[in-house]
Design an enzyme around this catalytic site. Structure first.
Site, PDB file in Angstrom:
ATOM      1  N   ARG A  43       0.853  -1.200   0.000  1.00 17.89           N
ATOM      2  CA  ARG A  43       0.000   0.000   0.000  1.00 17.89           C
ATOM      3  C   ARG A  43       0.888   1.250   0.000  1.00 17.89           C
ATOM      4  NH1 ARG A  43      -0.647   4.710   2.743  1.00 17.89           N
ATOM      5  NH2 ARG A  43      -0.064   3.607   4.654  1.00 17.89           N
ATOM      6  N   CYS A  53       6.572   9.347  -0.106  1.00 13.39           N
ATOM      7  CA  CYS A  53       5.299  10.013   0.110  1.00 13.39           C
ATOM      8  C   CYS A  53       5.177  11.099  -0.953  1.00 13.39           C
ATOM      9  CB  CYS A  53       5.200  10.632   1.495  1.00 13.39           C
ATOM     10  SG  CYS A  53       3.673  11.574   1.721  1.00 13.39           S
TER      11      CYS A  53
END
Ligand code: MG
Length: 301
Positions: free
Chosen positions: A15, A240
């Site tokens: 994920r 990120c």
């Protein structure tokens, strides 16, 4: 407090890792990847995100991935669900655990999730209440716990306050994320200690990134305080997208190598974990970031 004798490793590669990779993998590859991860003995595996495919196209097929994996007994498969719509998809997919996130920085919260800290906590309250009605456990993420790309230093008391609020809303565990990987061990210790005054230590996890090469040192600092839950990403997948310059999550192989060296039990098969990392980096057409995986590869192992 000594180093815990057992650590729960939470695998976020499928994920947090894959959603930050530039390409999109076929659904079947993700399914095989997750099945390989469960075959390693990992107790908790993040399987995807129930978020808008416009926001994160790499996770558009999470429903199909969750439906396609072979559910291994005793393994918890967790999926991100940030709002009521995500929760509805989680209920439909019959997942037993979801994760929801907030940030300990107002600017990061606004840019990452388009809402203020207060709004994100309200959203967490609504999702927790709905999840509890369906018997779904909720894991709460607090990001930017050791620094923010926009605001710089983050106050440990703000982190503690947010963790406390999320715990009281019904999150069974709080994952403390050094999203941009800037923290150092003394700072990590001070932050964890501040949070542990409000949330039981056994309910805390560490989610550290290795941008400045400090992740293992910071994790070790947490272990010394007694934290026994560590998030990591096989092959060091992902970073990120909202945190400029942030390197990937700490690599699972590197964390496991350190834990094994410390004599800490995890229940995870090291060789299978390295092989799972190789499988996914081959699929992505790139090298692992894990130093352990690279060292083993250079030995031909
Ligand atoms: Mg991460």
């Amino acid at each position: 407090m000594g180093i815990p004798s057992h650590v729960k490793m939470i695998e976020v590669g499928a994920r947090d890792g894959l959603q930050n990779e530039p390409g999109t993998l076929p659904t079947q590859t993700k399914i095989e990847f997750i099945d390989r991860l469960s075959g390693c003995g990992l107790p908790v595996i993040e399987a995807g995100s129930f978020v808008s495919p416009k926001a994160i196209p790499q996770m558009a097929d999470t429903d199909a991935v969750v439906a396609g994996i072979t559910k291994a007994p005793g393994v918890s498969y967790s999926v991100i669900a940030f709002n009521k719509k995500g929760l509805e998809r989680a209920v439909a997919a019959e997942v037993s655990e979801i994760a929801i996130g907030t940030a300990a920085s107002e600017t990061f919260s606004q840019r990452n999730t388009n809402c203020s800290i207060i709004e994100s906590l309200e959203r967490t309250r609504v999702v927790c209440a709905g999840a509890n009605e369906h018997g779904i456990r909720v894991r709460g993420y607090v990001s930017c716990v050791l620094g923010c790309p926009y605001e710089g230093d983050v106050d440990a008391d703000v982190v503690a306050d947010m963790a406390d609020k999320m715990y009281r809303m019904g999150c069974h565990e709080i994952s403390l994320g050094d999203t941009i990987g800037v923290g150092t061990p003394g700072q990590a210790k001070a932050m964890i200690s501040a949070v542990a005054e409000k949330v039981p230590l056994e309910k805390l996890g560490l989610h550290f990134h290795d941008t400045y090469g400090q992740a293992l040192a910071n994790i070790y600092a947490g272990l010394e305080l007694g934290v026994a839950t560590i998030d990591s990403s096989v092959a060091g997948l992902g970073g990120c997208p909202y945190a400029p310059g942030a390197a990937g999550n700490v690599a699972s192989e590197d964390v496991l190598y350190m834990l094994e060296g410390l004599g800490v039990e995890t229940g995870i098969d090291f060789d299978k974990l390295v092989a799972a990392g190789r499988f996914i980096t081959d699929a992505l057409g790139r090298q692992p970031v894990s130093k352990v995986a690279l060292a083993l590869a250079s030995k031909g192992g």
